[in-house]
Design a protein around this motif. Structure first.
Motif: not given
Length: 230
Positions: A1-3, A44-46, A95-103, A105-110
């Motif tokens: 994963m790259h920016s 990939d995990i975002l 201002d709290k931490p994420f309660m879930v993870y984001a992954q 499911l397909a090649d994505s541009l975010v």
């Protein structure tokens, strides 16, 4: 994963987002400076549960799953997000931490839009604030529907509701619904085990209400399916 950073590209992408479609060019340009591209490969995990948000996300193309892991190690899918959808705004404001993870499911541009940039635009443009509130309210409404569905509706009802979620009350009778991802992920999203999900699809097939062809579900009579199990 790259920016990577391509300002012109990012400005064009932001300008097409419904959330930002009333912003002036210079406002879009300021947001673009606080935005970075993330090219995510499938899997990939975002962000992880517990990470601190520094902004929110927009899916340009692809598909993202929000989920958490139960203490027993099983996965609970909270949402399956298509292109055009934003996520992470609510947590960014708390201002709290994420309660879930984001992954992915397909090649994505975010796109990751920084909190600082969005807060500056919110100060400058009340219309953007109203739009963000409307978007978050819609999601809260959807969440309430989900909770009601898990609490009051049978697994069968949940699956039928999911298959018909985009069908108007009086519309086409013959439709083909393509499941956005694999059955295990959708089952978890509906708070069902994969076995239960498959069993109900099989039952609906046996009754002649649907024909399952991989991820494509053929529905020959929407109204009959809607009325089943009521």
């Amino acid at each position: 994963m790259h920016s990577s950073q391509h300002d012109i590209n990012i400005e064009a992408l932001l300008a097409h987002v419904p959330l930002f479609n009333e912003l002036e060019n210079q406002e879009i340009a300021r947001l673009a400076r606080g935005t970075r591209e993330i090219n995510a490969m499938r899997g990939d995990i975002l962000f992880h549960k517990g990470d601190t948000p520094t902004g929110f996300y927009l899916i340009v193309y692809g598909q993202v799953k929000l989920a958490f892991t139960s203490p027993q190690g099983g996965e609970k899918v909270v949402d399956i997000l298509p292109q055009g959808q934003t996520f992470g705004e609510a947590v960014m404001f708390t201002d709290k931490p994420f309660m879930v993870y984001a992954q992915a499911l397909a090649d994505s541009l975010v796109l990751h839009i920084s909190k600082t940039a969005i807060l500056e635009e919110l100060d400058a443009d009340p219309k953007l604030g109203r739009k963000m509130i409307a978007g978050l309210s819609m999601r809260l409404h959807q969440l309430m529907n989900d909770v009601e569905s898990y609490s009051l509706h049978s697994g069968r009802r949940r699956i039928i509701g999911y298959l018909l979620r985009d069908q108007p009350d009086a519309g086409e009778n013959v439709v083909v619904v393509t499941l956005p991802t694999n059955k295990g992920v959708i089952a978890s999203r509906l708070n069902l085990t994969q076995e239960h999900f498959s069993r109900i699809l099989h039952e609906l097939s046996e009754k002649g209400l649907i024909v399952v062809d991989g991820r494509r579900i053929h529905i020959s009579n929407v109204e009959l399916l809607r009325a089943y199990d009521l």
